[in-house]
Design an enzyme around this catalytic site. Structure first.
Site, PDB file in Angstrom:
ATOM      1  N   SER A  35       0.868  -1.180   0.000  1.00 51.75           N
ATOM      2  CA  SER A  35       0.000   0.000   0.000  1.00 51.75           C
ATOM      3  C   SER A  35       0.903   1.227   0.000  1.00 51.75           C
ATOM      4  O   SER A  35       2.083   1.134   0.375  1.00 51.75           O
ATOM      5  CB  SER A  35      -0.851   0.009   1.280  1.00 51.75           C
ATOM      6  OG  SER A  35      -1.514   1.247   1.438  1.00 51.75           O
ATOM      7  N   TYR A  78      -2.017  -1.208  10.260  1.00 48.81           N
ATOM      8  CA  TYR A  78      -1.916  -1.218   8.795  1.00 48.81           C
ATOM      9  C   TYR A  78      -0.509  -0.797   8.360  1.00 48.81           C
ATOM     10  O   TYR A  78       0.100  -1.432   7.493  1.00 48.81           O
ATOM     11  CB  TYR A  78      -2.979  -0.269   8.221  1.00 48.81           C
ATOM     12  CG  TYR A  78      -3.246  -0.463   6.755  1.00 48.81           C
ATOM     13  CD1 TYR A  78      -4.036  -1.524   6.305  1.00 48.81           C
ATOM     14  CD2 TYR A  78      -2.739   0.410   5.799  1.00 48.81           C
ATOM     15  CE1 TYR A  78      -4.293  -1.706   4.952  1.00 48.81           C
ATOM     16  CE2 TYR A  78      -2.992   0.241   4.454  1.00 48.81           C
ATOM     17  CZ  TYR A  78      -3.774  -0.822   4.038  1.00 48.81           C
ATOM     18  OH  TYR A  78      -4.031  -1.003   2.693  1.00 48.81           O
TER      19      TYR A  78
HETATM   20  P1  NAD Z   1     -11.817  -5.408   0.045  1.00 46.99           P
HETATM   21  O1  NAD Z   1     -12.240  -5.289   1.455  1.00 46.99           O
HETATM   22  O2  NAD Z   1     -12.738  -4.997  -1.049  1.00 46.99           O
HETATM   23  O3  NAD Z   1     -11.320  -6.903  -0.263  1.00 46.99           O
HETATM   24  C1  NAD Z   1     -10.500  -7.611   0.622  1.00 46.99           C
HETATM   25  C2  NAD Z   1     -10.900  -9.075   0.604  1.00 46.99           C
HETATM   26  O4  NAD Z   1     -10.019  -9.783   1.484  1.00 46.99           O
HETATM   27  C3  NAD Z   1     -12.328  -9.323   1.102  1.00 46.99           C
HETATM   28  O5  NAD Z   1     -13.035 -10.129   0.189  1.00 46.99           O
HETATM   29  C4  NAD Z   1     -12.130 -10.025   2.427  1.00 46.99           C
HETATM   30  O6  NAD Z   1     -13.149 -10.965   2.746  1.00 46.99           O
HETATM   31  C5  NAD Z   1     -10.798 -10.715   2.212  1.00 46.99           C
HETATM   32  N1  NAD Z   1     -10.159 -11.032   3.490  1.00 46.99           N
HETATM   33  C6  NAD Z   1     -10.020 -10.237   4.566  1.00 46.99           C
HETATM   34  N2  NAD Z   1      -9.440 -10.901   5.567  1.00 46.99           N
HETATM   35  C7  NAD Z   1      -9.197 -12.159   5.107  1.00 46.99           C
HETATM   36  C8  NAD Z   1      -8.620 -13.301   5.688  1.00 46.99           C
HETATM   37  N3  NAD Z   1      -8.184 -13.306   6.950  1.00 46.99           N
HETATM   38  N4  NAD Z   1      -8.517 -14.424   4.928  1.00 46.99           N
HETATM   39  C9  NAD Z   1      -8.974 -14.445   3.659  1.00 46.99           C
HETATM   40  N5  NAD Z   1      -9.544 -13.379   3.064  1.00 46.99           N
HETATM   41  C10 NAD Z   1      -9.663 -12.246   3.788  1.00 46.99           C
HETATM   42  O7  NAD Z   1     -10.472  -4.559  -0.041  1.00 46.99           O
HETATM   43  P2  NAD Z   1      -9.524  -4.198  -1.268  1.00 46.99           P
HETATM   44  O8  NAD Z   1      -9.503  -2.721  -1.363  1.00 46.99           O
HETATM   45  O9  NAD Z   1      -9.809  -5.018  -2.467  1.00 46.99           O
HETATM   46  O10 NAD Z   1      -8.124  -4.640  -0.625  1.00 46.99           O
HETATM   47  C11 NAD Z   1      -7.323  -5.674  -1.161  1.00 46.99           C
HETATM   48  C12 NAD Z   1      -5.902  -5.431  -0.706  1.00 46.99           C
HETATM   49  O11 NAD Z   1      -5.465  -4.175  -1.223  1.00 46.99           O
HETATM   50  C13 NAD Z   1      -5.720  -5.347   0.808  1.00 46.99           C
HETATM   51  O12 NAD Z   1      -4.521  -5.988   1.172  1.00 46.99           O
HETATM   52  C14 NAD Z   1      -5.617  -3.858   1.046  1.00 46.99           C
HETATM   53  O13 NAD Z   1      -4.895  -3.554   2.206  1.00 46.99           O
HETATM   54  C15 NAD Z   1      -4.891  -3.413  -0.189  1.00 46.99           C
HETATM   55  N6  NAD Z   1      -5.007  -2.000  -0.519  1.00 46.99           N
HETATM   56  C16 NAD Z   1      -6.191  -1.476  -0.894  1.00 46.99           C
HETATM   57  C17 NAD Z   1      -6.245  -0.133  -1.210  1.00 46.99           C
HETATM   58  C18 NAD Z   1      -7.512   0.526  -1.657  1.00 46.99           C
HETATM   59  O14 NAD Z   1      -7.518   1.748  -1.763  1.00 46.99           O
HETATM   60  N7  NAD Z   1      -8.572  -0.187  -1.941  1.00 46.99           N
HETATM   61  C19 NAD Z   1      -5.108   0.672  -1.124  1.00 46.99           C
HETATM   62  C20 NAD Z   1      -3.917   0.078  -0.726  1.00 46.99           C
HETATM   63  C21 NAD Z   1      -3.872  -1.266  -0.436  1.00 46.99           C
END
Ligand code: NAD
Length: 260
Positions: free
Chosen positions: A145, A158
């Site tokens: 991230s 985080y």
């Molecule tokens: P999201 O919440 O839409 O999707 C995350 C998914 O991970 C969900 O389906 C959830 O059920 C699953 N999950 C959570 N804990 C879990 C576990 N213990 N075991 C298995 N599955 C699990 O979020 P997203 O935005 O798609 O995030 C995906 C990744 O991207 C994450 O690592 C997040 O930190 C990272 N990220 C997202 C952003 C953003 O702006 N969306 C920015 C930087 C990093």
């Protein structure tokens, strides 16, 4: 483009957001997918969207918690049993955790976020890299991230976990390059997914959409990124087209992390 024909790819966090978008992107390019998530309903929905977008895609859905090493070992074994190889791995599942000042950041909450975001990524690397080393090939993308390369604030768990993901990426990348394996990370900025929606709602449950508008004003592109834009980068890094990119941490944030 059919860059994933006959290639087996595991995606964690595939039940929503970035994982789902990457799954659809790779399915359209004939990838054979093992999709992992804790949320079974989310996984089923991703499976449904893939059937609409790429009816011939081969998809295995595995409900698992990435914070459990036994469950990680199991999803890796399931993927190998079904598809024979693991050519790509999007090690992506994660949570944001509650926002709070460091002194008020609960120790349980800290442990929970680190368990999922950092331990989960480590377990995935540990078990997938063993398979890829035996094959002598493979590509991994870990989801870090901007919060893993810059301070954001109010995110002790985080920040610690995502900076840790950057460290794991560099460490494994330099270890496994010699075996024909690339290990890279992406560092997304604010991409509009259910996670970001939840984060904005923590700031102001009533006016979160307006908060979102204000939130993106400092971004050079003045908007949120789209999950599909991240999926294009992930597919490129896993496809073989990016063969000499290794141990890199690639921001995808509209330029925000480069701005003074
Ligand atoms: P999201 O919440 O839409 O999707 C995350 C998914 O991970 C969900 O389906 C959830 O059920 C699953 N999950 C959570 N804990 C879990 C576990 N213990 N075991 C298995 N599955 C699990 O979020 P997203 O935005 O798609 O995030 C995906 C990744 O991207 C994450 O690592 C997040 O930190 C990272 N990220 C997202 C952003 C953003 O702006 N969306 C920015 C930087 C990093």
């Amino acid at each position: 483009m059919q860059r994933f024909k006959d290639k087996s790819v595991i995606i964690t966090g595939a039940g929503s957001g970035l994982g789902r978008a990457a799954a659809i992107r790779i399915a359209k390019e004939q990838g054979r997918l093992t999709l992992v998530d804790l949320n079974e309903a989310g996984l089923q929905e991703t499976g449904k969207e893939i059937r609409n977008a790429a009816p011939d895609a081969e998809v295995l859905l595995v409900t698992a918690n990435v914070a459990s090493e036994a469950e990680v070992e199991n999803y890796v074994a399931e993927a190998v049993k079904r598809f024979g190889t693991i050519d790509g791995f999007f090690n992506n599942a994660g949570i944001e955790g509650k926002q709070n000042l460091t002194e008020d950041f609960g120790s349980d909450e800290f442990g929970k976020v680190v368990n999922i975001n950092l331990n989960g990524v480590f377990y995935g690397l540990k078990h997938v890299l063993k398979v890829m080393k035996e094959q002598g090939s493979g590509a991994v993308v870990n989801t870090a991230s901007v919060g893993g390369i810059r301070g954001v604030g109010n995110q002790s768990g985080y920040a610690a976990s995502k900076h840790g993901v950057v460290g794991l990426t560099r460490n494994s990348g330099i270890e496994y390059g010699q075996f024909g394996i690339q290990v890279n990370a992406i560092a997304p900025g604010a991409i509009m997914t259910p996670m970001v929606e939840g984060s904005l709602k923590q700031m102001d449950p009533e006016n979160w959409e307006q908060v979102g508008e204000e939130f993106v004003q400092p971004n050079p592109m003045k908007r949120f990124g789209k999950p599909e834009e991240v999926a294009h980068l992930v597919a490129f890094l896993l496809s073989g087209d990016a063969g000499f990119i290794n141990a890199a941490v690639i921001p995808i944030d509209g330029g925000q992390s480069y701005k003074y």
